[in-house]
Every structure is written in structure tokens, then in C-alpha cells.
Design an enzyme around this catalytic site. Structure first.
Site, short mmCIF file in Angstrom:
data_model
loop_
_atom_site.label_atom_id
_atom_site.label_comp_id
_atom_site.label_asym_id
_atom_site.label_seq_id
_atom_site.Cartn_x
_atom_site.Cartn_y
_atom_site.Cartn_z
N SER A 161 67.02 32.01 -17.39
CA SER A 161 66.46 30.89 -16.62
C SER A 161 64.94 30.90 -16.52
O SER A 161 64.31 29.84 -16.67
CB SER A 161 67.09 30.84 -15.23
OG SER A 161 68.46 30.58 -15.35
N THR B 213 72.88 32.95 -8.74
CA THR B 213 73.90 33.39 -9.68
C THR B 213 74.68 34.57 -9.13
O THR B 213 74.53 34.92 -7.93
CB THR B 213 73.27 33.63 -11.08
OG1 THR B 213 74.33 33.85 -12.02
CG2 THR B 213 72.31 34.79 -11.12
N LYS C 239 76.89 33.10 -5.32
CA LYS C 239 77.14 31.65 -5.32
C LYS C 239 77.97 31.16 -4.12
O LYS C 239 77.75 30.05 -3.64
CB LYS C 239 77.84 31.24 -6.62
CG LYS C 239 76.90 31.23 -7.82
CD LYS C 239 77.58 30.68 -9.05
CE LYS C 239 76.63 30.69 -10.23
NZ LYS C 239 77.21 30.11 -11.43
N GLY D 198 91.02 32.33 -17.06
CA GLY D 198 90.15 32.95 -16.05
C GLY D 198 90.24 32.24 -14.72
O GLY D 198 90.59 31.05 -14.65
N TYR E 292 77.70 32.65 -23.31
CA TYR E 292 76.58 32.19 -24.14
C TYR E 292 75.87 33.32 -24.86
O TYR E 292 74.98 33.08 -25.67
CB TYR E 292 75.57 31.38 -23.31
CG TYR E 292 75.05 32.06 -22.07
CD1 TYR E 292 75.66 31.83 -20.84
CD2 TYR E 292 73.99 32.94 -22.13
CE1 TYR E 292 75.21 32.47 -19.70
CE2 TYR E 292 73.52 33.57 -20.99
CZ TYR E 292 74.14 33.33 -19.77
OH TYR E 292 73.68 33.97 -18.65
#
Ligand code: NAP
Length: 271
Positions: free
Chosen positions: A17, A62, A66, A126, A217
Site C-alpha cells: 500500500s 489490515t 479489520k 475459506g 496476490y
């Protein structure tokens, strides 16, 4: 005065980020900076207080904060309330306002490809934090049915109950009992693939009718993605969700269009 933004979490040192947002500031010549700030789970309250003290302009949230962060917000968006988690906070005149851009960030690559969700069946692998935002996204887009498959069956059951509460038919199953032929969308939200592990489900029956979306990712392509690509499924990569949520967070904070191509370039260069 330079406006400061941050991402909070633990661990945080590998977060992409700061690179994405700092490149966006540079591209648009904004007097802003974005830092990674490690806050251990047990120190969230003090960490948030320090962000108030320095008059932080906004921050991303994160793992593992959260859900916990919800209690430190002054106000929260309808998405935050629906998902029960926050990933973006904006400091609006001293008030911390919470948003969740994971849900629409996840949906963006599907919409960009003009793939319809309404009336379709979805398999979600998940039951963690990311899966909650994703089932909420499919519920918002009126999927017909969402099946949750998870290693810990009790968590699959809980997420399935949450999904039914959003007004979508839902059931749950074990990973070994998954039959991919029943679904259009196959979504991996587990962390399996991060270390190049084999796919959790058999990919033999995945074909051109499937949309396979792995939210991991790094690495960019998991075994699930590689095998599904060989079978001609439509593929969506995890970096696209990461980019989608970052673009939406940028727009909440700056109220101008984000430099999408710059942010994408940084992300692809960094993965
Ligand atoms: P989380 O809350 O810790 O959930 C992890 C999930 O993975 C759980 O369902 C867990 O099952 C499952 N799992 C872990 N190890 C497993 C194994 N060996 N076999 C089977 N299942 C296993 O994590 P999260 O926040 O949901 O994030 C999950 C992944 O999504 C991470 O890799 C994260 O990097 C990625 N992510 C990507 C984006 C993006 O923008 N692309 C956004 C958020 C998250 P149990 O319930 O049985 O433990």
C-alpha cells in the site's frame, strides 16, 4: 501542510500500500505521504489514539485489526456495518469515519469484464476475514446461491449463516466434497497458494464456463490459477482486488479520480 496517510496492521512490513499510494501522490503532485505503521493486536487502542494525536488524514486497516477497529470509529458506512469490518478510515474534521472498500474492490474486476453475477452460483473457499467482504459483494449483486467450503467446518457453517442473513441461499461443505460443476464462480479466499502449495480442490473439471478468482496476490499466479488457465477458465488475479480497494480508498480520501494506471504499474512491478 503535508497530509499523512498510513496502513496499520501486524505484520505490515511487506504491505504494497505505501508504494501504491505514494506513487499516486507523486503522479498527481499531491503534498501527501503514506507510511506503514505496525500496531500489534494488543496495542490497537493506543495506536489509534496516536493517529488521532498526529491528526492523520486517513488510513487503511489490515490483518489483524479489520473487525476490532470497528469499535474505535465515530461513524461507519453501510458496507462496514453489513460486513462487520473496516479497511479504510477517513479523518473528517476530527471524526474517524469507517469504510470497507474490499467488497467493491473485489467486485470491480468482475464488472470490468462484464461478467454477470445475478442468478449465478458461487463457491467460496475459506471463511476468514476476506471471505466475509466477498460473500457480501455477491449478495449485493444478487447471486443465486453461495456455497462455503472451509478446512474448519464450523467456520464454514458460521459464514454460511451470515450469508443467509444477507438474503442469499447458502450452504457449506468440506473441501474434499466440493463439486466444481455446480458453480460458475470459484473464489479462493484461503491463504493456500501463498507458499506455492497445490490447489485445495481438484481442477480437473474446471472448464471454459468457470470464472476462477484467487485473491492471493503474491505470488501473482497460484496453482489454482495456473491449472484453471490451462483448462480455459476466465481468470481473475488477486492483485486486481488489491488495486480495486486501493483506488476506492484513494477516492474516499482525496475526492478526485485515482491515477489507476500509475497504481497498477507499481503493483505489477512489485509483485
Ligand atoms: P484469515 O482470516 O486468516 O483466513 C484464512 C483462511 O484460510 C481460513 O479460511 C483458513 O481456514 C484458510 N486456511 C489457512 N491455511 C489453510 C490450509 N493449510 N488448508 C486449508 N485452509 C487453510 O485471512 P484473510 O484475511 O481472510 O485473508 C486470506 C488471504 O487473502 C490471504 O492470503 C490474504 O493475503 C489474501 N487477501 C487478499 C486481498 C486482496 O486485496 N487481494 C485482500 C484481503 C486478503 P481455517 O478456518 O480452517 O483456519
Amino acid at each position: 501542510m503535508t497530509r499523512t496517510f498510513a496502513v496499520i496492521g501486524d505484520p505490515i512490513e511487506h504491505s504494497l500500500s505505501p508504494s501504491i499510494h505514494n506513487a499516486a501522490f507523486k503522479a498527481l503532485n499531491l503534498d501527501c505521504t503514506y507510511i506503514a505503521y505496525r500496531i500489534p493486536r494488543s496495542e490497537l487502542k493506543e495506536g489509534i489514539e496516536s493517529l488521532r494525536q498526529i491528526k492523520i488524514s486517513g488510513f487503511n486497516v489490515t490483518i489483524p485489526h479489520k473487525i476490532e477497529m470497528m469499535q474505535y470509529l465515530d461513524e461507519s458506512s453501510p458496507e462496514c456495518k453489513m460486513i462487520g469490518a473496516v479497511n479504510t478510515v477517513s479523518n473528517e474534521n476530527g471524526k474517524f469515519i469507517g469504510y470497507n472498500t474490499d467488497m467493491d474492490g473485489f467486485l470491480e474486476p468482475i464488472k470490468k469484464r462484464s461478467i454477470g453475477i445475478s442468478g449465478e452460483s458461487v463457491l467460496v473457499l475459506g471463511s476468514g476475514g476476506a471471505a466475509r467482504a466477498i460473500v457480501a459483494g455477491f449478495a449485493k449483486e444478487r447471486a443465486k446461491k453461495i456455497t462455503i467450503a472451509n478446512r474448519t467446518i464450523q467456520k464454514a457453517q458460521e459464514l454460511s449463516k451470515f450469508t443467509s442473513g444477507l438474503g442469499v441461499e447458502s450452504d457449506h461443505t468440506t473441501l474434499s466434497d466440493v463439486d466444481v460443476s455446480k458453480y460458475k464462480f470459484i473464489i479462493n479466499t484461503t491463504s493456500v497458494g501463498l507458499k506455492n502449495e497445490s490447489s485445495l480442490i481438484s481442477t480437473n473439471k474446471i472448464n471454459t464456463n468457470h470464472v476462477v478468482y484467487d485473491i492471493i496476490y503474491m505470488p501473482m499466479s497460484t496453482d489454482l490459477i495456473t491449472q484453471s488457465k490451462k483448462n480455459s477458465a476466465t481468470i481473475i488475479y488477486g492483485y486486481e482486488m488489491l488495486l480495486g480497494q486501493a483506488v476506492l480508498a484513494f477516492q474516499i480520501w482525496h475526492k478526485i479520480p485515482a491515477p489507476y494506471d500509475t497504481m497498477k504499474k507499481v503493483l505489477l512491478g512489485g509483485v
